[in-house]
Write a protein that holds these residues in place. Structure first.
Motif, PDB file in Angstrom:
ATOM      1  N   LYS A 188      -9.251   7.884  11.646  1.00  0.00           N
ATOM      2  CA  LYS A 188      -8.439   6.812  12.580  1.00  0.00           C
ATOM      3  C   LYS A 188      -8.759   5.590  12.261  1.00  0.00           C
ATOM      4  CE  LYS A 188      -8.376  10.014  16.559  1.00  0.00           C
ATOM      5  NZ  LYS A 188      -8.872  10.157  18.016  1.00  0.00           N
ATOM      6  N   GLN A 189     -10.194   5.316  11.983  1.00  0.00           N
ATOM      7  CA  GLN A 189     -10.540   3.588  11.862  1.00  0.00           C
ATOM      8  C   GLN A 189     -10.045   3.366  10.311  1.00  0.00           C
ATOM      9  OE1 GLN A 189     -14.846   3.950  11.394  1.00  0.00           O
ATOM     10  NE2 GLN A 189     -15.125   4.405  13.574  1.00  0.00           N
ATOM     11  N   ILE A 190      -9.816   4.336   9.356  1.00  0.00           N
ATOM     12  CA  ILE A 190      -9.078   3.701   8.206  1.00  0.00           C
ATOM     13  C   ILE A 190      -7.574   3.569   8.478  1.00  0.00           C
ATOM     14  CG2 ILE A 190      -8.304   4.485   5.809  1.00  0.00           C
ATOM     15  CD1 ILE A 190     -11.146   5.985   5.524  1.00  0.00           C
ATOM     16  N   GLY A 191      -6.975   4.525   9.233  1.00  0.00           N
ATOM     17  CA  GLY A 191      -5.581   4.257   9.526  1.00  0.00           C
ATOM     18  C   GLY A 191      -5.287   2.928  10.268  1.00  0.00           C
ATOM     19  N   ARG A 192      -6.105   2.575  11.381  1.00  0.00           N
ATOM     20  CA  ARG A 192      -5.872   1.603  12.138  1.00  0.00           C
ATOM     21  C   ARG A 192      -6.062   0.313  11.181  1.00  0.00           C
ATOM     22  NH1 ARG A 192      -8.979   4.325  16.356  1.00  0.00           N
ATOM     23  NH2 ARG A 192     -11.049   3.662  15.452  1.00  0.00           N
TER      24      ARG A 192
ATOM     25  N   TYR B 110      -5.558   0.172   7.989  1.00  0.00           N
ATOM     26  CA  TYR B 110      -4.518   0.344   7.089  1.00  0.00           C
ATOM     27  C   TYR B 110      -3.139  -0.276   7.847  1.00  0.00           C
ATOM     28  CZ  TYR B 110      -0.468   2.740   4.894  1.00  0.00           C
ATOM     29  OH  TYR B 110       0.784   2.872   4.194  1.00  0.00           O
ATOM     30  N   GLU B 111      -2.977  -0.011   9.236  1.00  0.00           N
ATOM     31  CA  GLU B 111      -1.875  -0.546   9.909  1.00  0.00           C
ATOM     32  C   GLU B 111      -1.835  -1.964  10.195  1.00  0.00           C
ATOM     33  OE1 GLU B 111       0.976   0.844  10.263  1.00  0.00           O
ATOM     34  OE2 GLU B 111       0.364   2.891   9.286  1.00  0.00           O
ATOM     35  N   SER B 112      -3.165  -2.241  10.584  1.00  0.00           N
ATOM     36  CA  SER B 112      -3.387  -3.723  10.741  1.00  0.00           C
ATOM     37  C   SER B 112      -3.188  -4.810   9.715  1.00  0.00           C
ATOM     38  CB  SER B 112      -4.740  -3.883  11.441  1.00  0.00           C
ATOM     39  OG  SER B 112      -5.695  -3.918  10.427  1.00  0.00           O
ATOM     40  N   GLN B 113      -3.461  -4.201   8.375  1.00  0.00           N
ATOM     41  CA  GLN B 113      -3.160  -5.226   7.263  1.00  0.00           C
ATOM     42  C   GLN B 113      -1.846  -5.108   6.856  1.00  0.00           C
ATOM     43  OE1 GLN B 113      -6.396  -4.846   4.476  1.00  0.00           O
ATOM     44  NE2 GLN B 113      -7.826  -4.440   5.846  1.00  0.00           N
ATOM     45  N   GLY B 114      -0.962  -4.136   7.635  1.00  0.00           N
ATOM     46  CA  GLY B 114       0.509  -4.118   6.913  1.00  0.00           C
ATOM     47  C   GLY B 114       0.955  -2.879   6.680  1.00  0.00           C
ATOM     48  N   GLY B 115       0.170  -1.931   6.652  1.00  0.00           N
ATOM     49  CA  GLY B 115       0.744  -0.277   6.413  1.00  0.00           C
ATOM     50  C   GLY B 115       1.515  -0.272   5.068  1.00  0.00           C
ATOM     51  N   VAL B 116       2.745   0.121   5.394  1.00  0.00           N
ATOM     52  CA  VAL B 116       3.715   0.434   3.989  1.00  0.00           C
ATOM     53  C   VAL B 116       4.029  -0.823   3.457  1.00  0.00           C
ATOM     54  CG1 VAL B 116       4.317   2.658   4.861  1.00  0.00           C
ATOM     55  CG2 VAL B 116       5.712   0.600   5.597  1.00  0.00           C
ATOM     56  N   GLN B 117       3.885  -1.898   4.234  1.00  0.00           N
ATOM     57  CA  GLN B 117       4.034  -2.886   3.442  1.00  0.00           C
ATOM     58  C   GLN B 117       3.105  -3.800   2.484  1.00  0.00           C
ATOM     59  OE1 GLN B 117       7.415  -3.998   4.141  1.00  0.00           O
ATOM     60  NE2 GLN B 117       7.656  -2.480   5.397  1.00  0.00           N
ATOM     61  N   LEU B 118       2.051  -2.951   2.299  1.00  0.00           N
ATOM     62  CA  LEU B 118       1.172  -3.271   1.707  1.00  0.00           C
ATOM     63  C   LEU B 118       1.277  -3.213   0.069  1.00  0.00           C
ATOM     64  CD1 LEU B 118      -2.114  -2.056   3.407  1.00  0.00           C
ATOM     65  CD2 LEU B 118      -1.530  -4.718   3.025  1.00  0.00           C
ATOM     66  N   PRO B 119       0.811  -4.037  -0.611  1.00  0.00           N
ATOM     67  CA  PRO B 119       1.004  -3.804  -2.270  1.00  0.00           C
ATOM     68  C   PRO B 119       0.580  -2.212  -2.689  1.00  0.00           C
ATOM     69  CG  PRO B 119       0.088  -5.899  -2.038  1.00  0.00           C
ATOM     70  CD  PRO B 119      -0.103  -5.280  -0.624  1.00  0.00           C
ATOM     71  N   LEU B 120       1.190  -1.770  -3.498  1.00  0.00           N
ATOM     72  CA  LEU B 120       1.048  -0.549  -4.088  1.00  0.00           C
ATOM     73  C   LEU B 120      -0.637  -0.109  -4.188  1.00  0.00           C
ATOM     74  CD1 LEU B 120       1.934   2.370  -4.756  1.00  0.00           C
ATOM     75  CD2 LEU B 120       2.097   1.742  -6.966  1.00  0.00           C
ATOM     76  N   HIS B 121      -1.358  -1.122  -5.134  1.00  0.00           N
ATOM     77  CA  HIS B 121      -2.578  -0.820  -5.404  1.00  0.00           C
ATOM     78  C   HIS B 121      -3.405  -1.179  -4.212  1.00  0.00           C
ATOM     79  CE1 HIS B 121      -2.403  -5.333  -5.338  1.00  0.00           C
ATOM     80  NE2 HIS B 121      -3.828  -5.255  -5.355  1.00  0.00           N
TER      81      HIS B 121
ATOM     82  N   ARG C 186      -2.411  -0.347  -0.672  1.00  0.00           N
ATOM     83  CA  ARG C 186      -1.830   0.815   0.168  1.00  0.00           C
ATOM     84  C   ARG C 186      -2.592   2.236  -0.450  1.00  0.00           C
ATOM     85  NH1 ARG C 186       3.485   0.190  -0.684  1.00  0.00           N
ATOM     86  NH2 ARG C 186       3.723   1.969  -1.969  1.00  0.00           N
ATOM     87  N   SER C 187      -2.610   2.312  -2.030  1.00  0.00           N
ATOM     88  CA  SER C 187      -2.950   3.428  -2.453  1.00  0.00           C
ATOM     89  C   SER C 187      -4.391   3.509  -2.072  1.00  0.00           C
ATOM     90  CB  SER C 187      -2.895   3.778  -3.970  1.00  0.00           C
ATOM     91  OG  SER C 187      -3.651   2.666  -4.681  1.00  0.00           O
ATOM     92  N   LEU C 188      -5.360   2.638  -2.048  1.00  0.00           N
ATOM     93  CA  LEU C 188      -6.705   2.764  -1.723  1.00  0.00           C
ATOM     94  C   LEU C 188      -6.913   3.302  -0.387  1.00  0.00           C
ATOM     95  CD1 LEU C 188      -8.274  -0.875  -3.012  1.00  0.00           C
ATOM     96  CD2 LEU C 188      -8.547   1.703  -4.011  1.00  0.00           C
ATOM     97  N   PHE C 189      -6.115   3.160   0.834  1.00  0.00           N
ATOM     98  CA  PHE C 189      -6.101   3.633   1.905  1.00  0.00           C
ATOM     99  C   PHE C 189      -5.625   4.877   1.945  1.00  0.00           C
ATOM    100  CE2 PHE C 189      -6.002  -1.112   3.257  1.00  0.00           C
ATOM    101  CZ  PHE C 189      -6.988  -0.881   4.101  1.00  0.00           C
ATOM    102  N   LEU C 190      -4.592   5.267   1.336  1.00  0.00           N
ATOM    103  CA  LEU C 190      -3.943   6.635   1.476  1.00  0.00           C
ATOM    104  C   LEU C 190      -4.798   7.460   0.619  1.00  0.00           C
ATOM    105  CD1 LEU C 190       0.007   5.558   0.944  1.00  0.00           C
ATOM    106  CD2 LEU C 190      -1.320   6.049   3.062  1.00  0.00           C
ATOM    107  N   HIS C 191      -5.221   7.066  -0.099  1.00  0.00           N
ATOM    108  CA  HIS C 191      -6.276   8.051  -1.137  1.00  0.00           C
ATOM    109  C   HIS C 191      -7.394   8.427  -0.260  1.00  0.00           C
ATOM    110  CE1 HIS C 191      -9.470   8.922  -3.971  1.00  0.00           C
ATOM    111  NE2 HIS C 191      -8.579   9.947  -4.336  1.00  0.00           N
ATOM    112  N   ALA C 192      -8.090   7.509   0.508  1.00  0.00           N
ATOM    113  CA  ALA C 192      -9.180   7.930   1.337  1.00  0.00           C
ATOM    114  C   ALA C 192      -8.776   9.006   2.249  1.00  0.00           C
ATOM    115  CB  ALA C 192      -9.740   6.489   1.663  1.00  0.00           C
ATOM    116  N   MET C 193      -7.567   8.248   2.962  1.00  0.00           N
ATOM    117  CA  MET C 193      -7.031   9.183   4.223  1.00  0.00           C
ATOM    118  C   MET C 193      -6.708  10.707   3.768  1.00  0.00           C
ATOM    119  SD  MET C 193      -5.054   6.698   6.609  1.00  0.00           S
ATOM    120  CE  MET C 193      -4.058   6.082   5.596  1.00  0.00           C
ATOM    121  N   SER C 194      -6.109  10.953   2.500  1.00  0.00           N
ATOM    122  CA  SER C 194      -5.762  12.005   1.834  1.00  0.00           C
ATOM    123  C   SER C 194      -7.081  13.154   1.549  1.00  0.00           C
ATOM    124  CB  SER C 194      -5.007  11.982   0.580  1.00  0.00           C
ATOM    125  OG  SER C 194      -3.654  11.243   0.841  1.00  0.00           O
TER     126      SER C 194
END
Length: 184
Positions: A136-140, A142-153, A155-163
Motif C-alpha cells: 500500500k505504501q509503495i502504491g501510494r 507510485y500514485e502520488s508521483q504520477g503513476g502510469v504517467q511516470l517514465p518507464l524506468h 514506473r518499472s521500479l515501483f511495479l517490480h517491487a509491487m509484483s
C-alpha cells in the motif's frame, strides 16, 4: 540483545539441527546446501561467527573425542538454553517482518522445524499484514508521483517491487495453508 547477523543466525540453525557440530562440519554443510550462493558467507565468517556466539553465551564449545586425520582435535559446538531462546525469537522475527527477497526470511524458512507450527503460522500471518501495508505504501508513493504517467524506468521500479510483494503474499498464503494441513 541486538539482532544476530545473518551468519550467526545460520550458524545457530545448523548447530541446533546437528546437536553437536564442528566448524569444519558446518563449512561442509554450507557448501552442500548452497548457502554461499545467497548468504555471502566465507570460511572466516564461520569461525568469527562461532567465536561471537560463544562469547555471547549462545553456544558452548566442547573438545571432541573423535579425531580424524592428523590435525588437532576438532572443537564441537552445542546450543545453550539462551541460544535456543534467541534462535526461536530470530526465526519468528525473520518470518514476520523481514523485507521481500530478504535472505533473513529465507533463513527463517530454513529454520521452521525449530518453532511450533502455530508460532510459524502466526508469524507468517503477521508477514502477510506487513507485506500488505508495504505494498500500500509503495502504491501510494507510485500514485502520488504520477503513476502510469511516470517514465518507464521509474514506473518499472515501483511495479517490480509491487509484483514481488504480490508474489510473496501468494507464497506465504500457500505456506500457511500447508502448515495448517500438517496440523490436522
Amino acid at each position: 540483545m541486538k539482532q544476530l547477523s545473518n551468519v550467526e543466525f545460520m550458524l545457530l540453525q545448523i548447530i541446533a539441527e546437528c546437536n553437536q557440530v564442528s566448524g569444519y562440519d558446518i563449512n561442509k554443510l554450507i557448501d552442500q546446501r548452497g548457502y554461499r550462493e545467497w548468504a555471502n558467507i566465507g570460511t572466516t565468517s564461520i569461525y568469527t561467527g562461532l567465536k561471537k556466539l560463544n562469547d555471547k553465551g549462545l553456544i558452548e564449545s566442547e573438545d571432541s573425542s573423535k579425531k580424524s586425520g592428523k590435525g588437532p582435535m576438532p572443537i564441537r559446538f552445542v546450543m545453550t538454553e539462551a541460544g535456543i531462546d534467541i534462535l526461536r525469537n530470530e526465526i519468528i522475527v525473520s518470518l514476520s517482518s523481514s523485507r521481500e527477497r530478504d535472505p533473513r526470511f529465507d533463513l527463517g524458512l530454513a529454520a521452521l522445524p525449530f518453532v511450533k507450527k502455530g508460532e510459524a503460522i502466526e508469524s507468517l500471518r503477521q508477514r502477510l499484514d506487513f507485506l500488505k501495508e508495504t505494498s500500500k505504501q509503495i502504491g501510494r508513493k507510485y500514485e502520488s508521483q504520477g503513476g502510469v504517467q511516470l517514465p518507464l524506468h521509474v514506473r518499472s521500479l515501483f511495479l517490480h517491487a509491487m509484483s514481488l510483494i504480490e508474489y510473496e503474499r501468494s507464497f506465504v498464503t500457500h505456506l500457511i495453508n500447508e502448515l495448517l494441513e500438517e496440523m490436522k
